[in-house]
Design an enzyme around this catalytic site. Structure first.
Site, PDB file in Angstrom:
ATOM      1  N   ASN A 208      -7.210  -8.232  -6.968  1.00  0.00           N
ATOM      2  CA  ASN A 208      -6.043  -9.052  -6.635  1.00  0.00           C
ATOM      3  C   ASN A 208      -6.356  -9.863  -5.386  1.00  0.00           C
ATOM      4  OD1 ASN A 208      -5.100  -7.495  -4.215  1.00  0.00           O
ATOM      5  ND2 ASN A 208      -4.962  -5.877  -5.741  1.00  0.00           N
ATOM      6  N   PRO A 303      -2.803   6.271 -10.044  1.00  0.00           N
ATOM      7  CA  PRO A 303      -1.885   7.135  -9.295  1.00  0.00           C
ATOM      8  C   PRO A 303      -1.138   6.286  -8.263  1.00  0.00           C
ATOM      9  CG  PRO A 303      -4.152   7.447  -8.564  1.00  0.00           C
ATOM     10  CD  PRO A 303      -4.208   6.576  -9.777  1.00  0.00           C
ATOM     11  N   LYS A 337      12.867   0.034  -4.613  1.00  0.00           N
ATOM     12  CA  LYS A 337      11.521   0.628  -4.535  1.00  0.00           C
ATOM     13  C   LYS A 337      11.454   1.714  -3.468  1.00  0.00           C
ATOM     14  CE  LYS A 337       8.113  -2.012  -5.617  1.00  0.00           C
ATOM     15  NZ  LYS A 337       7.194  -3.151  -5.573  1.00  0.00           N
ATOM     16  N   LYS A 341      10.283   5.421  -4.515  1.00  0.00           N
ATOM     17  CA  LYS A 341       9.024   6.001  -4.031  1.00  0.00           C
ATOM     18  C   LYS A 341       9.271   7.138  -3.049  1.00  0.00           C
ATOM     19  CE  LYS A 341       6.084   2.207  -5.086  1.00  0.00           C
ATOM     20  NZ  LYS A 341       4.675   2.101  -5.402  1.00  0.00           N
TER      21      LYS A 341
HETATM   22  O1  C5P Z   1       4.807  -0.454  -6.734  1.00  0.00           O
HETATM   23  P1  C5P Z   1       4.216  -1.441  -5.811  1.00  0.00           P
HETATM   24  O2  C5P Z   1       2.773  -1.693  -6.076  1.00  0.00           O
HETATM   25  O3  C5P Z   1       4.974  -2.717  -5.658  1.00  0.00           O
HETATM   26  O4  C5P Z   1       4.367  -0.716  -4.369  1.00  0.00           O
HETATM   27  C1  C5P Z   1       3.812  -1.230  -3.239  1.00  0.00           C
HETATM   28  C2  C5P Z   1       3.588  -0.139  -2.243  1.00  0.00           C
HETATM   29  O5  C5P Z   1       3.095   1.035  -2.852  1.00  0.00           O
HETATM   30  C3  C5P Z   1       2.559  -0.522  -1.224  1.00  0.00           C
HETATM   31  O6  C5P Z   1       2.873   0.122  -0.015  1.00  0.00           O
HETATM   32  C4  C5P Z   1       1.277   0.015  -1.828  1.00  0.00           C
HETATM   33  O7  C5P Z   1       0.305   0.267  -0.826  1.00  0.00           O
HETATM   34  C5  C5P Z   1       1.755   1.289  -2.475  1.00  0.00           C
HETATM   35  N1  C5P Z   1       1.038   1.651  -3.696  1.00  0.00           N
HETATM   36  C6  C5P Z   1       0.262   2.776  -3.715  1.00  0.00           C
HETATM   37  N2  C5P Z   1      -0.372   3.150  -4.878  1.00  0.00           N
HETATM   38  C7  C5P Z   1      -0.218   2.434  -6.000  1.00  0.00           C
HETATM   39  C8  C5P Z   1       0.582   1.283  -6.000  1.00  0.00           C
HETATM   40  C9  C5P Z   1       1.182   0.913  -4.826  1.00  0.00           C
HETATM   41  O8  C5P Z   1       0.104   3.422  -2.680  1.00  0.00           O
HETATM   42  N3  C5P Z   1      -0.823   2.815  -7.108  1.00  0.00           N
END
Ligand code: C5P
Length: 397
Positions: A208, A303, A337, A341
């Site tokens: 990305n 994960p 979110k 989380k």
């Molecule tokens: O779900 P999303 O990718 O939008 O969430 C972003 C946050 O979750 C960020 O803080 C990113 O570092 C963390 N993240 C993570 N592991 C993942 C996906 C996102 O720690 N597999």
């Protein structure tokens, strides 16, 4: 105080080198260990014997000294201390540092180190004012090199102006500040940063646009407040900051393993742009185009590192901070979110292409907490980092 700290002190060739002897004494008085390195020119001004006697350690001088290299290789020497200090830093040494030259022990150590570097320039006023030195100083500052001085004053050459080396006690105080006797001293903070690369085959991967700039700035800001920082980084464009414990990883699964293996942290900041999926059964050989038609790729979810740490039963950092890169309904999505989380704070930003935020120098974030939403103005990523680090220090008390 500098108890238990170890300083690699490079003494360059200038009349101010005599002050380096006093600097050694002052550093040791404060509990620091000093490993001296003397350049060829430095040895014209102070003797190895006096430097070694004051430091209570051998003086390193030669890049190709077999005995010294067998005892401690120059790479190890450049990394074994907490900080590298150059005093006096001559115009020549500054030029070598700015140009990345490594033709003697001192410049090689400076190029090989992963520690913070502080220089105390000392030179004639005309040399300091010369456009070449100005350029070099600007370059070094941009590279994150710290400066103590120079100050204005009468010089040994009879002229007056900037170029005089800072006094040993001023250098000591700059070292103490840099080694971060701050509000986060004694705290361990974990930061994830950068993109992840998820392999398709040995030469291709899914990535990305994250540059790692925001995570890097956060790690540096926390370090500056005195924290011990474990910096778990994917393959970022921006180099990792000096003075943090870097754990390089490539994939999301490796990032999770590195986070799990890190010592218990007081706070964890998840700034990495982790890939949501990895390719199942990535090929061990390069996939060939041709006869077999288009390759079929299978995907599996990665994960969620932030969620895993936020929802730990034991060993959860007392403050867990996540990021949410969104392209629409930024605050709404971020609020949901944060709850999903289980993290304490979430920094949401709009990464739509028009904003120039992903990969850019600036960020505009909204801090979502249990108490509501704070909208921060658009600012430099370093300023976002400094504000966040100060807030973390306040929260950890
Ligand atoms: O779900 P999303 O990718 O939008 O969430 C972003 C946050 O979750 C960020 O803080 C990113 O570092 C963390 N993240 C993570 N592991 C993942 C996906 C996102 O720690 N597999």
């Amino acid at each position: 105080m500098l108890n238990g700290k170890s300083i690699l002190l490079i003494v360059g060739g200038g009349i101010a080198a005599f002050k380096a002897l006093d600097l050694v004494r002052r550093l040791r008085e404060r509990g620091a260990a000093v490993t001296p390195v003397l350049t060829g020119a430095g040895a014209e001004f102070v003797t190895p014997l006096s430097l070694s006697a004051l430091a209570g350690q051998q003086v390193y001088r030669d890049l190709f000294d077999l005995t010294a290299e067998a005892e401690m290789g120059h790479i190890e020497l450049s990394r074994a201390s907490d900080m590298v200090v150059v005093a006096p830093a001559t115009a020549d040494l500054m030029g070598k540092m700015a140009g990345g030259l490594a033709d003697d022990l001192a410049s090689t150590l400076l190029l090989a180190t992963d520690k913070r570097v502080l220089i105390a320039p000392a030179m004639n006023v005309r040399m300091w004012d010369h456009p070449a030195t100005r350029r070099n100083a600007e370059r070094l500052r941009a590279d994150g090199i710290l400066f103590a001085g120079p100050t204005d004053g009468n010089m040994a050459c009879g002229e007056y102006g900037p170029g005089r080396m800072a006094e040993p006690l001023e250098i000591v105080s700059a070292i103490e500040t840099a080694l971060g006797q701050g509000p986060l001293t004694g705290r361990h903070v974990l930061v994830t940063s950068g993109p992840t690369h998820e392999p398709i085959d040995p030469v291709r991967y899914i990535a990305n646009r994250s540059s790692g700039a925001q995570g890097t700035a956060i790690a540096a800001a926390l370090r500056d407040l005195g924290a011990q920082v474990t910096f778990v980084t994917g393959p970022a464009v921006v180099p990792a900051p000096a003075g943090v414990d870097v754990v390089p990883v490539e994939t999301a699964r490796q990032m999770l393993a590195a986070v799990e293996a890190a010592d218990p942290a007081d706070a964890a900041i998840f700034a990495a742009a982790v890939a949501d999926w990895h390719v199942t059964e990535a090929s061990h050989q390069k996939i060939k185009k041709g006869a077999n038609g288009l390759p079929e790729l299978g995907f599996a979810e990665n994960p969620d590192i932030l969620a895993a740490v936020s929802q730990r039963d034991r060993g959860r950092p007392s403050l867990v901070v996540g990021f949410a890169a969104e392209t629409e309904k930024v605050v709404e999505h971020a609020t949901a979110k944060r709850a999903r989380k289980g993290c304490d704070w979430l920094l949401a930003n709009d990464v739509s292409p028009g904003t120039g935020i992903m990969g850019g120098a600036e960020n505009k974030v909204h801090l979502v907490t249990a108490d509501g939403v704070e909208d921060w103005p658009r600012m430099d990523k370093n300023a976002v980092a400094a504000r966040l680090a100060a807030k973390i220090a306040e929260a950890l008390g």
